[in-house]
Design an enzyme around this catalytic site. Structure first.
Site, short mmCIF file in Angstrom:
data_model
loop_
_atom_site.label_atom_id
_atom_site.label_comp_id
_atom_site.label_asym_id
_atom_site.label_seq_id
_atom_site.Cartn_x
_atom_site.Cartn_y
_atom_site.Cartn_z
N LYS A 107 -29.50 35.11 -69.99
CA LYS A 107 -30.78 34.89 -71.18
C LYS A 107 -30.17 33.65 -72.07
O LYS A 107 -30.69 33.43 -73.32
CB LYS A 107 -31.14 35.90 -71.97
CG LYS A 107 -31.60 37.16 -71.33
CD LYS A 107 -31.69 38.27 -72.16
CE LYS A 107 -32.39 39.59 -71.01
NZ LYS A 107 -33.62 39.60 -70.51
N CYS A 126 -40.35 46.08 -70.03
CA CYS A 126 -39.48 47.17 -69.91
C CYS A 126 -39.24 48.02 -71.07
O CYS A 126 -38.26 48.38 -71.75
CB CYS A 126 -38.12 46.64 -69.38
SG CYS A 126 -37.97 45.88 -67.84
N1 PLP Z 1 -31.83 44.74 -73.78
C1 PLP Z 1 -33.13 43.80 -74.20
C2 PLP Z 1 -33.26 43.79 -75.50
C3 PLP Z 1 -33.40 42.95 -73.12
O1 PLP Z 1 -34.42 41.99 -73.45
C4 PLP Z 1 -33.02 42.96 -71.91
C5 PLP Z 1 -33.80 42.05 -70.82
O2 PLP Z 1 -35.01 41.67 -70.76
C6 PLP Z 1 -32.21 44.00 -71.36
C7 PLP Z 1 -31.37 44.73 -72.45
C8 PLP Z 1 -31.50 43.98 -69.99
O3 PLP Z 1 -30.73 42.93 -69.54
P1 PLP Z 1 -30.32 42.66 -68.19
O4 PLP Z 1 -31.72 42.71 -67.45
O5 PLP Z 1 -29.77 41.50 -67.98
O6 PLP Z 1 -29.69 43.76 -68.00
#
Ligand code: PLP
Length: 429
Positions: free
Chosen positions: A243, A383
């Site tokens: 990200k 999510c």
């Molecule tokens: N936490 C937040 C606030 C997120 O926006 C995301 C992904 O969108 C995640 C955790 C999870 O990230 P990853 O899928 O790279 O583990």
């Protein structure tokens, strides 16, 4: 609804925005030159993953073409070069978030794995039937599910800090939110669904006053603003490389050194040991105790290149740029009749994320029309299903900005939103 100004060709994208030289930046991102359905790509799905500059792509190619080797074990030049580059990336990560030393940095696959590492190791040793884990209604599933599993296994309780009407955390009576049973507070620094910036430093102070520790999910803050884990005084801090202009497959867990020392390893295997007999083993020093097996060498090095890139831009400038784009986008979208915008009203209180809905349109339908105009946004629950339930919706459309986005791209978004409205209004079926 006000008329949206059409995008006057690619030149219009090159207008510099205060804070960053966006025209120069855009030249570093090969993907931004492509078209989607015959329209210039307007990539506004940065909260899901960012695009990658040439400098990061070239760092990956350089590794594979010039010094690909396993690390920490090879007695040859390539192995030494790869080890040095991998450990240099760890030092860059530490400096980037002002961690006290590189040894506080554990490489994982992503934020999700970093949080699971904490629940499996620290959590299993420190959460029991009389404990409570405190989260918030703004958490991503990756900061909910691991805690649900842990508290179910241990018979511990799980509580959530709710939201105000402005969709910020309800911290009224903060001093009563935690007590001696609270073992850990898990809180997102910036909400991926609403953009809300949470007062993590204040929350950490309150948690510590109650003898609890704090895990901050920094997946949406580290890419977009200066972060100082020592000033924040958090105990764990997790984020993802993909990200923040880096490759997929690499994430970071920062932890206070004394916590890492006392925690059991997460995965067992090569690299994480000092001495092994047929019966038992002793563990490597931190952080390598938590990096079993061959790590994701190339992508860690790529993350180092992404950090170099962001440092060259300056994280203060990144934040100023995103605030300007967000403020402009909020102003433009607010001028559209009907559109509901979620999250704090002021761009100073939010990251570069705007969630919105037409009350009578499904966000997937809106996202599909936008895609036909070259505009990539995310539509759905992001999510954050419990949060969507709080908002009384099944999902939202979400535009999220980064260093290469322009005010003109916001115009294209707004124009395409108007087209989506018109398309479904004309739909007589
Ligand atoms: N936490 C937040 C606030 C997120 O926006 C995301 C992904 O969108 C995640 C955790 C999870 O990230 P990853 O899928 O790279 O583990």
């Amino acid at each position: 609804m006000t008329e949206a100004s059409p995008m006057a060709g690619r030149d219009a994208l090159e207008k510099p925005v205060k804070g960053l030289d966006v025209a120069r930046i855009r030249e570093d991102f090969p993907i931004l030159a492509r078209e989607v359905y015959g329209k210039p790509l307007v990539y506004l799905d940065n909260a899901a993953t960012s695009q990658k500059p040439r400098q990061v792509i070239e760092a990956l190619v350089r590794y594979y073409e010039h010094y690909n080797a396993n690390i920490h074990r090879a007695i040859h030049c390539l192995g030494e070069e790869a080890t040095a580059a991998y450990e240099e990336a760890r030092a860059k990560v530490a400096r980037f978030i002002n961690a006290p030393s590189p040894e506080c940095i554990v490489f994982t696959r992503n934020t999700t794995e970093a949080i699971n590492l904490v629940t499996y190791t620290w959590g299993r040793a420190n959460v029991g039937p009389d404990s409570e884990v405190l989260l918030t209604h703004l958490e991503h599933h990756s900061n909910i599910i691991p805690w649900q599993r842990l508290t179910a296994e241990k018979g511990a309780s799980l509580r959530y800090i709710g939201l105000t009407e402005q969709q910020t955390l309800d911290l009224d009576g903060l001093e009563n939110l935690m007590d001696a049973r609270t073992r850990i507070l898990g809180v997102t620094h910036v909400s991926n669904a609403l953009g809300t910036i949470n007062p993590v430093q204040k929350l950490a102070a309150e948690a510590h006053r109650n003898g609890a520790i704090v895990l901050v999910d920094g997946a949406q803050s580290v890419p977009h603003m200066p972060v100082d884990v020592q000033a924040m005084d958090c105990d764990f801090f997790a984020f993802s490389g993909h990200k923040m202009l880096g490759p997929t497959g690499v994430g970071v867990l920062y932890a206070r050194p004394e916590l890492l020392e006392e925690m059991e390893p997460f995965l067992g295997g090569g690299e994480m040991i000092k001495r092994v007999t047929l019966e038992d083993a002793t563990w490597n020093d931190v952080p390598w105790k938590f990096e079993a097996g061959t790590p994701n060498i190339a992508d860690v090095i790529g993350l180092g290149a992404a950090i170099d890139y962001l440092n060259d831009l300056g994280m203060e400038n990144v934040r100023v740029h995103e605030m300007e784009i967000t403020e402009y986008a909020l102003r433009r979208i607010r001028q559209m009749e009907e559109v509901i915008i979620y999250g704090p009203p002021d761009s100073a209180d939010r990251g570069g994320v705007i969630s919105f809905n037409y009350p009578d349109l499904h966000p997937h339908d809106v996202g599909t029309v936008l895609d036909r105009h070259g505009v990539a946004i995310r539509a759905g629950h992001h999510c954050n299903q419990p949060l969507m339930r709080c908002l009384g919706v099944s999902g939202t459309a979400r535009a999220s900005f980064y260093v290469y986005n322009t005010l003109e791209e916001v115009d294209v978004l707004v124009d395409a939103l108007g087209q989506a409205r018109a398309f479904f209004s004309n739909d007589t079926n």
